[in-house]
Design an enzyme around this catalytic site. Sequence first.
Site, PDB file in Angstrom:
ATOM      1  N   TYR A 125       6.604  21.154  90.340  1.00  0.00           N
ATOM      2  CA  TYR A 125       5.794  21.880  89.354  1.00  0.00           C
ATOM      3  C   TYR A 125       4.456  22.315  89.949  1.00  0.00           C
ATOM      4  O   TYR A 125       3.710  21.514  90.511  1.00  0.00           O
ATOM      5  CB  TYR A 125       5.545  21.001  88.131  1.00  0.00           C
ATOM      6  CG  TYR A 125       4.703  21.670  87.071  1.00  0.00           C
ATOM      7  CD1 TYR A 125       5.273  22.585  86.198  1.00  0.00           C
ATOM      8  CD2 TYR A 125       3.348  21.401  86.952  1.00  0.00           C
ATOM      9  CE1 TYR A 125       4.518  23.218  85.224  1.00  0.00           C
ATOM     10  CE2 TYR A 125       2.577  22.024  85.982  1.00  0.00           C
ATOM     11  CZ  TYR A 125       3.168  22.933  85.118  1.00  0.00           C
ATOM     12  OH  TYR A 125       2.411  23.559  84.161  1.00  0.00           O
ATOM     13  N   GLY A 184       3.315  25.968  83.027  1.00  0.00           N
ATOM     14  CA  GLY A 184       3.564  26.052  81.592  1.00  0.00           C
ATOM     15  C   GLY A 184       4.991  26.472  81.286  1.00  0.00           C
ATOM     16  O   GLY A 184       5.939  25.921  81.847  1.00  0.00           O
TER      17      GLY A 184
END
Length: 203
Positions: free
Chosen positions: A65, A72
């Site tokens: 991530y 998001g």
Amino acid sequence: MPTVNLPSDSATVVVGERPLTIEDVSQLSRGKVRASLDTSPAYVARVEASHNLLVQASGLSKPIYGVNTGFGVSCGVGVDDQWMARMPINLVRFHGCGVGDPLSLQDSAAVVAVRLASLARGYSGVRFVLLQRLVDLLNNGIVPRIPSQGSVGASGDLTPLSYVAAVVMGERQAHYRGKLMPAAQALALAGLTPLVFEPKESL
């Protein structure tokens, strides 16, 4: 207003393994004490190990991530290797949308101190040099101009933190010796150079 260029014999708050207290942050934000990083071998090794783990993981064909994925709701979107180096810069610029009156110099310096304390815990994969640069901002009285409104996301701190990160990389504005000026100029006057972020270091 934070004191600039604190003398070397000033009281010092060591940032590292020990969490900062509210009094520590207050003293740092008012320029009453110097900041210093824990340089014990064990602590330095811990910070380096965290960064090395991130580097090693980045070489695997797995999503990480904010390193090789979007953020998001875009976390499922992969980012090609050729764009990964631009991610930290683009993230800072994307969140530079704050509005309203700026925070006071003391409040803005406190943001820098708290961000330093958070990253210095050694869980974020950042390099020691980034921690040192935040120390340099505090000790040289370089204070980012941070708008008081514009936070986004669940954490609510991305926009304000982007103004700290922008100054570290020599963009936007900062106060130095009582004057508001381009961040790159403030860094240069303090004998510092803009830092090129690696993945996960910008916010």
